[in-house]
Design a protein around this motif. Structure first.
Motif, short mmCIF file in Angstrom:
data_model
loop_
_atom_site.label_atom_id
_atom_site.label_comp_id
_atom_site.label_asym_id
_atom_site.label_seq_id
_atom_site.Cartn_x
_atom_site.Cartn_y
_atom_site.Cartn_z
N SER A 102 -12.37 -41.22 10.11
CA SER A 102 -11.73 -42.44 10.60
C SER A 102 -10.22 -42.30 10.58
O SER A 102 -9.67 -41.52 9.80
CB SER A 102 -12.16 -43.67 9.79
OG SER A 102 -11.70 -43.57 8.47
N TYR A 108 -3.59 -43.58 15.37
CA TYR A 108 -4.56 -43.13 16.37
C TYR A 108 -3.97 -43.30 17.78
O TYR A 108 -3.96 -42.38 18.59
CB TYR A 108 -5.84 -43.94 16.21
CG TYR A 108 -6.99 -43.50 17.09
CD1 TYR A 108 -7.75 -42.38 16.76
CD2 TYR A 108 -7.33 -44.22 18.23
CE1 TYR A 108 -8.81 -41.98 17.55
CE2 TYR A 108 -8.40 -43.83 19.03
CZ TYR A 108 -9.14 -42.71 18.68
OH TYR A 108 -10.19 -42.32 19.48
N GLN A 120 -12.75 -38.53 16.21
CA GLN A 120 -13.49 -39.20 15.15
C GLN A 120 -14.94 -38.77 15.19
O GLN A 120 -15.60 -38.86 16.22
CB GLN A 120 -13.37 -40.70 15.35
CG GLN A 120 -13.82 -41.47 14.14
CD GLN A 120 -13.57 -42.96 14.29
OE1 GLN A 120 -12.90 -43.40 15.21
NE2 GLN A 120 -14.13 -43.72 13.37
#
Ligand code: SF4
Lengths: 201, 469
Positions: A102, A108, A120
């Motif tokens: 994660s 991200y 991921q």
């Protein structure tokens, strides 16, 4: 922005959870007004001792990970601040892909703006890739963005999920701002409507 | 009509364009800018020959780098690279015609304190800034979140952001708080409960009687740390507390415009039958004054607790706890109240507002800082500083032995001269206890202003309730 299509490279394992942006690039290096040159400071506090000497057992200092382009790491990678210096430092160092179970949200997003692919995968897949990465430079990992797959040196393949728009921009190296400015009329009319409905803004 | 959450409402009101795959162009009402995450964005504009689309909706203030000592306007008192960043912001603000509060302006301060103080932040707005603690502004019922530098450039050029909608999470704090428990204890306890990734992918709405009873400043403290819980943003539905705070601020609407704004703002709430993707409920009575013991904001325990052992954890957290206890120089089983500190830092966008200073001063009145301890108060803005001086708080701090500083981020992130030395242990009212956050090797314990003040007096982490008799 550079296109990202496929990548075959050495993967460095960093099996820590909650690696925050202060670890990725400590704040004393944020005083630059440029995007480049941050690679030498990547993970500075873990990578160098107080005298600026390399700490031998830190993964990026080990000879077998020289030239690595992939990082395999623990959950919630990139938490903390919004500093884009984090992906800039990774990219400048040569890391173009980060694999984790994660990611923190802002980090991200920031990756995609800089041509870095954050992948991921479920925790058990990341565990296998970490083991694989621990073999050092013998274990090259192959990443294929179009195919959305990661393949280990001994041929094990994992597929990953990805937002189609982000994928499209990364594959073609598209500049978001240029794309949005093509919709300038839409923004104009939204702005006029807003000025009528909420004139106090 | 389908029931909506507050987040749904604000989102829907700001979608300028939406693609079939759900990628939206979200219109941005306020864009806040500071010196560290913006130079590359302005440079990008210049290179592409682009202008700032809505300079009147863009507000800049230097805060991260600026020294907080006297004479700080003089660039000679800054390191060269800091001075360059501040000078760049000066130049960019001037060249692109955006609203600006330079270091010499009494209204200068931490960007998340200046925005609300000046009335730039209003209910129902979208607010962004190249800084993760932009979530602070959610206290007004504004959708507010941090963005990276590429996105800063995107907003400067287009006044929009490319976004996909997050999920809805409700965090309800029921009942009421016990004596000595503050908004900081609430927000730390929530993160202790949900973890630093618990909010990833969500926008959180904080609600329940405890939240309703908080002041605007307390609500800002809660929303400030939404990001520490991993959420994109935190929201609190606006109510009379909000409107009373906003009324009369320099950039708040006036007269008839105020009335029509108010009518709209009163429609900003979540429907009773709205659907939530995740719900967390915490009883207010169960929240104690807390401190952090580790190097993640989720490492939260009541001050009456002891330092935990790695064996109390599972998975990747076992190694993380081992590492952080070593970094923090703590032994499992030690009473938190026995942990000695070297430094106290009161300030930051979490707790640098006037009520925070009042709470700390109340504990410190007539008392002295433990000898040998370094203690500083850094007001969140020049106006907070001025008000604290007027109310006599500055004198209480000075008499107690605190340094009384000028406004800025200061020791919250140590990008300026205010830093911890290796091994130095700090009771801090800021929001991050990451390794090296306050200086390489520095050890941070997060807590409320009242708890930090109590620690300053005793020289150890302290239960402020013992001082409240
Ligand atoms: S006070 Fe700290 S958290 Fe807030 S904006 Fe400044 S550096 Fe960031």
């Amino acid at each position: 922005m550079k296109k990202f299509t496929t990548l075959t490279g050495i993967a460095a394992p960093l099996p820590l959870v909650n690696v925050d942006t202060d670890m990725i690039i400590p704040k004393q290096f944020l005083k630059t007004i440029k995007r480049s040159g941050l690679g030498v400071h990547l993970f500075a506090d873990m990578r160098y001792d107080e005298d600026g000497q390399e700490i031998a057992d830190f993964v990026l200092n080990q000879p077998r990970y020289q030239g690595c382009s992939i990082l395999v790491t623990g959950e919630n990678f990139g938490c903390g601040s919004s500093r884009e210096h984090a992906p800039w430092a990774l990219l400048d160092y040569g890391i173009k892909c980060v694999i984790s179970s994660s990611f923190a949200d802002i980090f991200y997003n920031n990756c995609f703006k800089n041509g870095i692919l954050p992948i991921q995968l479920p925790a058990d897949a990341v565990a296998i890739l970490t083991k694989d990465a621990e073999k050092g430079s013998n274990a090259r990992i192959i990443v294929d963005l179009a195919d959305q797959s990661v393949t280990t040196a001994d041929g094990k393949t994992f597929s990953f999920e990805l937002d189609p728009f982000k994928k499209h921009c990364l594959l073609h190296g598209l500049d978001d701002i240029g794309l949005t400015l093509e919709k300038a009329e839409v923004i104009d009319s939204f702005e006029s409507k807003l000025a009528l409905e909420q004139p106090w803004i | 009509m389908a029931p909506k959450t507050l987040y749904d409402r604000i989102w829907d009101a700001h979608v300028a364009h939406s693609a079939p795959d759900g990628t939206c162009l979200l219109y941005v009402d306020r864009h806040l800018v500071h010196e560290v995450t913006s130079p590359q964005a302005f440079e990008g504009l210049r290179l592409a020959n682009r202008r700032v689309r809505a300079p009147e909706k863009t507000i800049a203030v230097p805060d991260h780098n600026v020294p907080t000592t006297d004479g700080r306007e003089d660039p000679k008192n800054m390191t060269e690279d800091s001075a360059i960043q501040v000078a760049e912001l000066d130049r960019n603000a001037r060249d692109f015609g955006i609203n600006y509060y330079p270091v010499s302006d009494v209204r200068q301060g931490i960007v998340h304190i200046v925005g609300p103080e000046q009335g730039w932040t209003l209910p129902g707005m979208t607010v962004v800034c190249g800084d993760s603690h932009t979530s602070t502004h959610g206290a007004f019922g504004a959708l507010a979140h941090g963005i990276g530098t590429s996105e800063v450039e995107h907003v400067l050029a287009t006044q929009t952001l490319i976004q996909k909608k997050s999920k809805n999470m409700k965090v309800e704090i029921t009942g009421k708080l016990a004596e000595g428990v503050t908004a900081k204890d609430v927000t730390l306890s929530i993160i202790g409960n949900t973890g630093t990734a618990g909010g990833t992918g969500y926008v959180i709405e904080y609600c329940g009687s405890v939240i309703q009873n908080l002041s605007m400043e307390g609500r800002m403290t809660v929303c400030n740390m939404a990001i520490e819980g991993g959420a994109r943003a935190g929201l609190i539905a606006p109510d009379d507390t909000t409107f009373d705070y906003v009324r009369g601020r320099p950039h708040a609407p006036k007269g008839a415009l105020w009335e029509s704004a108010l009518t709209y703002w009163r429609t900003l709430y979540s429907d009773a039958d709205a659907e939530w993707d995740k719900i967390v409920t915490i009883r207010g009575e169960e929240i104690a004054p807390v401190v952090t013991w580790g190097t993640s904001p989720e490492d939260v325990l009541a001050i009456t607790d002891v330092v935990p052992s790695p064996n109390n954890f599972v998975g990747g957290k076992v190694d993380a706890v081992t590492r952080s206890l070593e970094y923090m120089g703590l032994t499992p089983g030690t009473k938190l109240a026995d942990v000695k500190i070297d430094t106290v830092f009161i300030g930051s966008c979490t707790n640098g507002r006037i009520e925070d200073l009042r709470a700390a001063a109340k504990v410190l009145r007539g008392k002295k800082v433990k000898s040998g301890l370094r203690a500083m108060v850094v007001p969140g803005s020049g106006l907070v500083r001025a008000q604290a001086e007027e109310e006599g708080l500055a004198d209480i701090f000075r008499t107690a032995g605190f340094e009384w500083r000028h406004a800025g981020c200061s020791m919250c992130l140590a990008m300026n001269p205010d830093q911890l030395a290796p091994g130095e242990r700090c009771a801090a009212t800021s929001n991050r206890n990451f390794e090296g956050r306050q200086g390489r090797g520095g050890r941070t314990h997060l807590m409320s202003p009242a708890m930090a003040a109590a620690a300053a007096i005793t020289g150890t982490l302290t239960d402020v309730r013992e001082m409240m008799t």
